[in-house]
Design an enzyme around this catalytic site. Structure first.
Site, PDB file in Angstrom:
ATOM      1  N   CYS A  42       2.456   9.806  -1.913  1.00 48.61           N
ATOM      2  CA  CYS A  42       2.851   8.406  -1.960  1.00 48.61           C
ATOM      3  C   CYS A  42       3.734   8.180  -3.177  1.00 48.61           C
ATOM      4  CB  CYS A  42       1.599   7.529  -2.041  1.00 48.61           C
ATOM      5  SG  CYS A  42       1.951   5.757  -2.072  1.00 48.61           S
ATOM      6  N   HIS A  83       0.207   5.208   7.193  1.00 48.75           N
ATOM      7  CA  HIS A  83       0.176   5.168   5.727  1.00 48.75           C
ATOM      8  C   HIS A  83       0.800   3.863   5.235  1.00 48.75           C
ATOM      9  CE1 HIS A  83       0.547   7.139   1.659  1.00 48.75           C
ATOM     10  NE2 HIS A  83       1.470   6.193   1.552  1.00 48.75           N
ATOM     11  N   GLU A  84       1.978   3.531   5.747  1.00 48.82           N
ATOM     12  CA  GLU A  84       2.665   2.309   5.310  1.00 48.82           C
ATOM     13  C   GLU A  84       1.956   1.055   5.822  1.00 48.82           C
ATOM     14  OE1 GLU A  84       4.693   2.673   2.950  1.00 48.82           O
ATOM     15  OE2 GLU A  84       4.996   4.813   3.219  1.00 48.82           O
ATOM     16  N   HIS A 104      -0.630   0.192   3.491  1.00 50.18           N
ATOM     17  CA  HIS A 104      -0.096  -0.501   2.302  1.00 50.18           C
ATOM     18  C   HIS A 104      -0.002  -2.006   2.527  1.00 50.18           C
ATOM     19  CE1 HIS A 104       0.950   2.265  -0.881  1.00 50.18           C
ATOM     20  NE2 HIS A 104       1.589   3.071  -0.056  1.00 50.18           N
TER      21      HIS A 104
END
Length: 192
Positions: free
Chosen positions: A108, A151-152, A155
């Site tokens: 990341c 993953h994003e 976030h």
């Protein structure tokens, strides 16, 4: 314009993104700047939180990755990933396609030099979002693209990849995480 990528320890990384109600010139500019910043940092994804914008937006570009395959079905038809990159996803909805999972490595941009070897995620997902023109896009993906999307998407919900590490891996990285968090907080206190 290059944006500053915030590191672990910055409180914005734990904030849930606010829904974007309209794709304004400011949002289009933010998306373009995020793509430029992601490319400059040699990343494959970047979320609003990582540039201190707690919004439901992230960008992806996997064209440079040749050693980790991906699949893509755009509007129900097989598609070439390179033809669809970079991707801007606004107000994304991400759902697993089946019960299959995939375990693999992740890094990341907000965690320099910290890498997880064993993050388990759904192997394929379906995505619905707005693009940078405010149009609804729908696609299904697998492989690295599915991992990057998830993953994003984490976030924009205030979830970090370290939250998905195994306990053994988290223990291994804890001294580095503590040092990064302390350095970030010290920089915030001094206004750097």
């Amino acid at each position: 314009m290059l944006l500053n990528v915030v590191n672990y320890g910055h409180p914005v990384l734990r904030q849930r993104g606010v829904r974007i109600e309209a794709v304004t010139p400011e949002i289009r500019s933010l998306a373009a700047n995020m793509i430029e910043t992601m490319h400059a940092a040699q990343g494959i994804g970047l979320a609003g939180q990582q540039v201190a914008q707690a919004l439901q937006i992230f960008v992806l570009d996997l064209r440079e990755v040749t050693d980790r395959p991906s699949t893509l079905e755009w509007e129900g038809e097989p598609a070439d990933i390179a033809d669809r990159m970079p991707l801007v996803l606004i107000n994304p909805e991400v759902t697993p396609l089946n019960g299959a999972t995939d375990t693999g490595p992740e890094g990341c941009l907000s965690f320099p030099e910290i890498f997880a070897e064993q993050i388990t995620r759904p192997a394929s997902v379906r995505v619905s979002a707005w693009n940078e023109r405010g149009e609804t896009i729908r696609f299904a993906c697998g492989g690295l693209l599915a991992r990057a999307v998830q993953h994003e998407h984490d976030h924009v919900r205030g979830i970090l990849f370290i939250d998905r590490m195994t306990s053994a891996e988290r223990r291994k990285w804890q001294p580095d995480l503590d040092a990064l968090q302390d350095a970030t907080r010290a920089a915030l206190r001094t206004g750097r």
